[in-house]
Scaffold this active site. Structure first.
Site, PDB file in Angstrom:
ATOM      1  N   HIS B  46       0.824  -1.198   0.000  1.00 28.85           N
ATOM      2  CA  HIS B  46       0.000   0.000   0.000  1.00 28.85           C
ATOM      3  C   HIS B  46       0.870   1.265   0.000  1.00 28.85           C
ATOM      4  O   HIS B  46       0.627   2.198  -0.767  1.00 28.85           O
ATOM      5  CB  HIS B  46      -0.925  -0.003   1.210  1.00 28.85           C
ATOM      6  CG  HIS B  46      -1.892   1.125   1.201  1.00 28.85           C
ATOM      7  ND1 HIS B  46      -2.997   1.139   0.388  1.00 28.85           N
ATOM      8  CD2 HIS B  46      -1.896   2.295   1.873  1.00 28.85           C
ATOM      9  CE1 HIS B  46      -3.649   2.263   0.568  1.00 28.85           C
ATOM     10  NE2 HIS B  46      -3.004   2.997   1.461  1.00 28.85           N
ATOM     11  N   GLU B  68      -1.651  -5.273  -4.550  1.00 27.24           N
ATOM     12  CA  GLU B  68      -2.383  -5.006  -3.327  1.00 27.24           C
ATOM     13  C   GLU B  68      -3.719  -5.773  -3.345  1.00 27.24           C
ATOM     14  O   GLU B  68      -4.143  -6.306  -2.320  1.00 27.24           O
ATOM     15  CB  GLU B  68      -2.617  -3.495  -3.243  1.00 27.24           C
ATOM     16  CG  GLU B  68      -2.864  -2.990  -1.850  1.00 27.24           C
ATOM     17  CD  GLU B  68      -3.223  -1.517  -1.880  1.00 27.24           C
ATOM     18  OE1 GLU B  68      -2.761  -0.806  -2.792  1.00 27.24           O
ATOM     19  OE2 GLU B  68      -3.979  -1.102  -1.014  1.00 27.24           O
ATOM     20  N   ASN B 428      27.889 -20.296  -6.900  1.00 29.74           N
ATOM     21  CA  ASN B 428      28.817 -21.389  -7.070  1.00 29.74           C
ATOM     22  C   ASN B 428      28.433 -22.565  -6.170  1.00 29.74           C
ATOM     23  O   ASN B 428      28.404 -23.709  -6.597  1.00 29.74           O
ATOM     24  CB  ASN B 428      30.224 -20.877  -6.739  1.00 29.74           C
ATOM     25  CG  ASN B 428      31.282 -21.820  -7.193  1.00 29.74           C
ATOM     26  OD1 ASN B 428      31.437 -22.038  -8.370  1.00 29.74           O
ATOM     27  ND2 ASN B 428      31.978 -22.401  -6.243  1.00 29.74           N
TER      28      ASN B 428
END
Lengths: 154, 691
Positions: B46, B68, B428
């Site tokens: 919001h 929202e 990695n």
């Protein structure tokens, strides 16, 4: 290359004439930041052979190169006349070059300079961009970027 | 007033909200029923929507608005959180991130509408509701608030304002009074007001402001502000433009007849009694307004000390400050060295005391400046859980990231640059370290692989460890590959120990991945990680046990510019050794040196410590005659020790680190240089490279 750009703007250029051994060499004044007397040089272990070490130039650390060793001449012998030419090069920074003696400043026109073609790689002429004629004296003009170039010498 | 002045705040706050959204969505995935998290997510979305709207970033606002909606549905238990939803939400976050990046670069949100994502979001809502689209929009805007009044009717005009109205007004245009109410949760009220003014100024000229423009700009108003607009357009064309600014609760406006002012004026001039009345009735609301404004002002001043405790400073200013401190320390060292050479004179007693005092001050000053530059690594590492989640999807491996020590602090410059190398190490681990679920099961390991990121301080260094419980590094394969690539010869491989082999991974273009994926193994590999870390003055090491996992240890200096060192002398050369890595100093008789594998070691309190002849390392002529006792500086790196043999100790000193420049070949043994008090140059030994 960089010389040509400037030459087209202006017909003459100033060079600082120095002595290395019995020959005369010229540095384009545009690259020169300062000329200082010989001072104590701190050796840097494991550095390239022709780097004599570093100096304190007003609070800044500057690496000092022996142009003699780089051109494969005999090692420097410091005297009262010995000077360190401080070159300032864009993007690379500041570096000092040891010369035997600083003689004078000369002005050379394009006509006074005979361009030198790069020949043999290990020839000392690798570092020379042209020969300047000043009166009856000959001055080998340094190609500054070739002098400070490290890529081939690692 | 210009909206661009809020841009920086907007960028900062938006990245914070995005981060908290990301964190929340991560935890929502784990506990889909946690109401607190859902509420938090809703709030963050919001606020984001509000801020984007305020700044006029319509596309960003649109996207957050739809997000929202989803959260609203979750909140009201209409949809259940599932992994598909989480995926969509993360896509949204990525899109928002992109907007933010574009805004950072161009101050504009760009033109990407992200229709695809918005459609996905809406489809998702529609799907889970069975087409029953909620009529109850979560958006709170355009809902007129009760108690709104036409405050503009009560504005008491000053003579200058009346003059202004008279000057601007002609027969063509009208005077409109406006009172605009802003939503109570609005974050940047002043920016809203600015947008409102921007909107109405397209139609005409604003002549009267209540409160005055300066106070509006400083947010010195509660929820409403009023103004008079002189415009030729009809009112019903202007009002929608004002309402288009988001988070405006209501807009009250009507045309005001110029006679109103004239009448007032006449009254003022002629009748004394009514004049008082009018002014009273005019003053009261103003007083009311003032009263309303007053508590706000009081609240603000009461709050101020809390908010103004932090100051945002450009890092360049801090760099400049640090440089000044460096200069000061060099000057102080110079002074100190003069006092030493001229010492012995009792008249200098006071001078010495002052120098010592100065030393304490500069040291404290340096520490303070350092402190200011320190930031927790949190800002960098908190994006990793999300990254690991994505990797887990992409690689189809189950894995989880455990982090500790996020509050460990490092110099800002280091923190800014450590992100990429760490990310690479984590990728990695995820890609090459962890085995697939089947293999893990076979080996009796839990199906979900674990990746750890631990940070902590150790002396003058900060250590960041990235480890995993995966396969570990197969040294035989590394060897094979190194030989194949010509990095080492088979003969060399024979005599290398495990550690040396593992460290071959850091050699340029040594990618171990058997198959190239887009996660790692793109040719740039661990060598880049290492050079990045070394550029920061740190180093990286790896240790591994085949089948049990591997651990990368990144060591970084706490500070970049000024350190405490021990100055030592070797023949006539002076070197600095960082105090942080010195364990202790020993006087060792030569006959106590033992040999292990043809290397010199000493036995010290149960430890076997290899000794390093510094003169040999530094290419200094050896002494003709060895002294009976050696001065050995014992240095430590992690759990490893080494003894550096030097000629003599000069003393402890605070030095400013200077780079050797670009010309002298990168030198592993020397990490930099410094200028001593007497102007002499000394080199700084890189202990980490020696051990």
């Amino acid at each position: 290359m960089e010389n040509e750009v400037l030459v087209s703007e202006k017909d003459t250029k100033q060079y600082i004439v120095v002595k290395i051994g019995s020959e005369q060499y010229g540095f384009d004044i545009n690259y020169i930041d300062n000329i200082v007397r010989m001072q104590r040089i701190t050796r840097v272990p494991k550095a390239q052979r022709y780097f004599k070490g570093i100096i304190n130039l007003r609070g800044e650390i500057v690496a000092v190169m022996s142009i003699r060793l780089k051109m494969e001449l005999e090692d420097d012998e410091f005297s009262d006349a010995s000077r360190i030419i401080i070159l300032k090069i864009q993007d690379l920074g500041t570096v000092g070059i040891i010369v035997d003696e600083v003689k004078e400043i000369v002005e050379l026109g394009t006509d006074d300079i005979e361009r030198q073609s790069k020949q043999d790689k290990n020839d000392k002429n690798t570092f020379i961009s042209g020969i300047g004629k000043h009166g009856d004296e000959l001055i080998s003009l340094f190609d500054i970027y070739a002098v400070v170039d490290e890529s081939e010498n690692i | 007033m210009d909206v661009s002045q809020y841009l920086e705040i907007f960028i900062d706050e938006t990245s914070e909200h995005l981060q908290s959204l990301s964190d929340c969505i991560m935890s929502l995935e784990k506990e889909p029923d946690n109401k607190d998290t859902i509420n938090e997510v809703f709030r963050a979305a919001h606020s984001l929507k509000g801020m984007a709207g305020t700044m006029g970033f319509k596309r960003m606002q649109h996207l957050t608005h739809d997000m929202e909606d989803v959260f609203q549905e979750v909140r009201s238990d209409k949809i259940v959180v599932n992994s598909k939803m989480i995926d969509i939400l993360f896509k949204c976050l990525d899109a928002l991130d992109k907007y933010l990046e574009t805004i950072k670069e161009t101050s504009d949100e760009g033109t990407e509408d992200n229709q695809a994502i918005i459609k996905e979001l809406n489809d998702f809502i529609a799907q889970s509701e069975g087409q029953e689209v909620s009529t109850e929009k979560p958006s709170v805007s355009s809902e007129p608030e009760t108690g709104a009044e036409k405050k503009f009717l009560k504005i008491d005009l000053t003579n200058e304002e009346k003059e202004a109205i008279r000057n601007t007004k002609d027969d063509e245009n009208h005077i409109y009074g406006f009172t605009v109410y802003i939503h109570p949760e609005c974050l940047l009220k002043a920016a809203r007001a600015f947008l409102v003014f921007q909107a109405v100024e397209d139609f005409g000229e604003v002549v009267v402001y209540r409160p005055n423009p300066h106070d509006i700009e400083d947010e010195k108003f509660e929820l409403d502000f009023s103004f008079f607009l002189i415009a030729s357009e009809q009112l019903d064309k202007i009002i929608p433009a004002v309402k288009a600014v988001s988070e405006i609760t209501s807009v009250l406006a009507e045309e005001i007849q110029p006679e109103r002012f004239e009448q007032k004026e006449e009254k003022e001039e002629k009748e004394e009694q009514p004049k008082q009345e009018t002014t009273e009735s005019a003053v009261t609301p103003q007083a009311e307004l003032q009263q309303k404004a007053q508590p706000a002002a009081v609240k603000k001043t009461a709050k101020k000390p809390v908010t103004s405790r932090t100051v945002r400073v450009d890092i360049e200013k801090l760099d400049a400050l640090m440089n000044q401190v460096s200069e000061l320390i060099i000057a102080k060292n110079g002074l100190a060295s003069i006092s030493m050479t001229e010492g012995g004179n009792f008249e200098n007693q006071a001078f010495h005391e002052q120098i010592e005092y100065l030393e304490r001050i500069t040291t404290n000053l340096h520490e303070s400046v350092m402190q200011v530059r320190m930031v927790p690594i949190e800002s960098v590492v908190n994006k990793y859980p999300r990254m690991i989640r994505d990797l887990s999807r992409k690689l189809d491996k189950k894995m989880e990231l455990f982090m500790s020590g996020e509050d460990t602090e490092l110099d800002r410059t280091v923190v800014d640059q450590i992100g990429d190398p760490l990310q690479h190490l984590l990728r990695n681990s995820a890609d090459h370290g962890l085995e697939s679920a089947e293999v893990r099961k076979e080996r009796g390991k839990p199906e979900t692989g674990a990746i750890y990121l631990n940070a902590f301080q150790e002396g003058n260094n900060v250590i960041i460890e990235v480890s995993d419980d995966g396969n570990g590094i197969d040294t035989e394969k590394v060897k094979e590959k190194a030989i194949q690539r010509g990095v080492i010869t088979p003969e060399q491989a024979e005599i290398m120990d495990q550690k040396e082999i593992v460290n071959l991974l850091f050699m340029p273009s040594f990618s171990m991945a058997k198959k190239i994926t887009d996660i790692s193994g793109r040719g740039v590999g661990l060598d880049v990680v290492r050079s990045n870390i070394e550029a920061l003055g740190g180093d990286v090491e790896v240790s591994s046990r085949l089948g049990a996992g591997s651990k990368f240890t990144v060591r970084l200096p706490l500070t970049l510019a000024i350190i405490q060192v021990l100055m030592v002398e070797i023949r006539n050369e002076k070197y600095a050794v960082a105090l942080g890595s010195i364990q202790n100093i020993e006087d060792i008789p030569v006959n106590e040196i033992r040999y292990v594998e043809a290397k010199e070691v000493i036995h010290l309190r149960g430890l076997v410590i290899p000794i390093i002849r510094m003169d040999k390392i530094l290419d200094i002529e050896p002494l003709e005659e060895e002294p009976e006792n050696l001065t050995v500086v014992i240095v430590k790196k992690g759990d490893k020790y080494a003894g550096l043999v030097v000629d003599s100790l000069i003393g402890q000193q605070e030095i400013v680190i200077k780079s050797l420049g670009k010309f002298i070949r990168n030198n592993k043994v020397i990490s930099g240089a410094t200028i001593l008090g007497d102007g002499e140059v000394a080199l700084i030994l890189d202990v980490n490279a020696l051990i």
